[in-house]
Write an enzyme that holds these catalytic residues in place. Structure first.
Site, PDB file in Angstrom:
ATOM      1  N   ASN A   1     -48.543 111.977  32.303  1.00 21.91           N
ATOM      2  CA  ASN A   1     -48.563 110.819  33.215  1.00 21.91           C
ATOM      3  C   ASN A   1     -49.420 111.063  34.448  1.00 21.91           C
ATOM      4  O   ASN A   1     -49.604 110.159  35.256  1.00 21.91           O
ATOM      5  CB  ASN A   1     -47.134 110.426  33.629  1.00 21.91           C
ATOM      6  CG  ASN A   1     -46.558 111.339  34.688  1.00 21.91           C
ATOM      7  OD1 ASN A   1     -46.864 112.527  34.747  1.00 21.91           O
ATOM      8  ND2 ASN A   1     -45.700 110.792  35.535  1.00 21.91           N
TER       9      ASN A   1
ATOM     10  N   SER B   1     -47.768  97.279  38.488  1.00 22.07           N
ATOM     11  CA  SER B   1     -47.524  98.624  39.016  1.00 22.07           C
ATOM     12  C   SER B   1     -47.427  98.649  40.537  1.00 22.07           C
ATOM     13  O   SER B   1     -48.238  98.051  41.241  1.00 22.07           O
ATOM     14  CB  SER B   1     -48.645  99.576  38.575  1.00 22.07           C
ATOM     15  OG  SER B   1     -48.465 100.842  39.183  1.00 22.07           O
TER      16      SER B   1
ATOM     17  N   LYS C   1     -49.763 107.372  27.308  1.00 15.60           N
ATOM     18  CA  LYS C   1     -49.293 108.698  27.747  1.00 15.60           C
ATOM     19  C   LYS C   1     -49.501 109.807  26.714  1.00 15.60           C
ATOM     20  O   LYS C   1     -49.721 110.958  27.079  1.00 15.60           O
ATOM     21  CB  LYS C   1     -47.820 108.637  28.151  1.00 15.60           C
ATOM     22  CG  LYS C   1     -47.580 107.909  29.465  1.00 15.60           C
ATOM     23  CD  LYS C   1     -46.121 108.004  29.883  1.00 15.60           C
ATOM     24  CE  LYS C   1     -45.886 107.307  31.205  1.00 15.60           C
ATOM     25  NZ  LYS C   1     -44.525 107.510  31.703  1.00 15.60           N
TER      26      LYS C   1
ATOM     27  N   GLY D   1     -40.863 107.657  25.020  1.00 16.83           N
ATOM     28  CA  GLY D   1     -41.624 108.601  25.831  1.00 16.83           C
ATOM     29  C   GLY D   1     -40.878 109.083  27.066  1.00 16.83           C
ATOM     30  O   GLY D   1     -40.853 110.286  27.365  1.00 16.83           O
TER      31      GLY D   1
END
Length: 279
Positions: A86, A14, A65, A128
């Protein structure tokens, strides 16, 4: 010092900590943003740890999520409709869930397509991210959104679940190939083409109209094979960097009340990706 994290599995890749910690420093906010790995199936235990930490807010990525929802105190209407969250804000001890993915995508899209209401859209994928984008574009009253997915039932379920009225046809891969020249905007929402599988693409753009905009929500690599092929056909292209930056900016605004400098955020992420060019 306030603490923020991003949770997911996997999570090491990330870019969110780099992006948010730079913003906290830039706006002189006493806060720290970190990675927080919660394995699939261990969400309850992981969230208990965040409660103990007195977390001020957090982001959620795959696979949590939707699974996060039962653990939240409140949801905003859009995240409730989408069925995925999120961004969570700790509002006086209550965890309130939001979904900034759809609006993050639209904010990035508006930099290239200022008017959406008359647009015909093909969306590849029904997961998603597709759900957030589909619901948000339907809410923004685009003319049409056709959904392409290998599993047609999943696309049909997405179409039925949308609380906003929009003309939609579900297409298989062959139909998508034949019809892709009919759309103003083609959106790729799956992981196909993401590093390390950079030679893959979900559909053929053989019949693409050069006046189309082709958008891929992947930003690593910055140019997927789909975007490369679209560019070779003369189409305008946009990678997933805009969506990533704008969803992060909207989350930052939820936490701090400040809508941050998105160009600064973009430069920072590009630097981390090893890029030094406009994307």
């Amino acid at each position: 010092m306030k603490k923020y994290v991003v949770i997911g599995d996997p999570i090491a890749h990330s870019m969110s900590p780099v992006m948010h910690n730079d913003l906290f420093h830039f706006y002189q906010i006493e806060a720290q943003y970190d990675l927080f790995h919660i394995k699939k199936g261990m969400l309850k235990e992981g969230l208990s740890q965040l409660k103990e930490m007195g977390i001020a807010g957090f982001n959620i990525t795959v696979p949590h999520k939707s699974d996060i929802i039962p653990f939240l105190d409140e949801l905003d209407p859009l995240s409730q409709a989408i069925g995925a969250v999120n961004t969570v804000v700790n509002e006086n001890g209550k965890w309130v869930g939001y979904n900034t993915d759809g609006y993050g995508y639209v904010r990035g899209l508006l930099t290239l397509l200022p008017v959406l209401t008359d647009k015909k859209v093909m969306m590849i994928g029904a997961g998603g991210a597709a759900r957030a984008i589909y619901f948000t574009l339907a809410h923004e009253k685009v003319q049409k959104i056709d959904i392409v997915n290998r599993t047609l039932e999943k696309a049909e379920n997405l179409k039925k679940a949308c609380p906003y009225s929009v003309e939609t046809e579900v297409l298989n891969l062959q139909s998508a190939k034949e019809k892709c020249g009919e759309y103003d905007l083609i959106i790729q929402t799956t992981s196909i083409g993401m590093s390390p599988y950079i030679k893959e693409q979900p559909i053929s753009l053989e019949n693409l109209n050069s006046n189309s905009l082709v958008s891929d929500i992947i930003y690593n690599p910055l140019e997927t094979k789909l975007l490369y092929d679209a560019k070779m056909k003369g189409a305008i292209v946009q990678n997933g960097l805009e969506m990533f930056v704008f969803q992060g900016a909207l989350a930052f605004e939820k936490w701090t009340g400040i809508f941050p400098d998105t160009e600064r955020m973009k430069r920072n992420v590009l630097k981390q990706l090893g890029g030094n060019f406009d994307a």
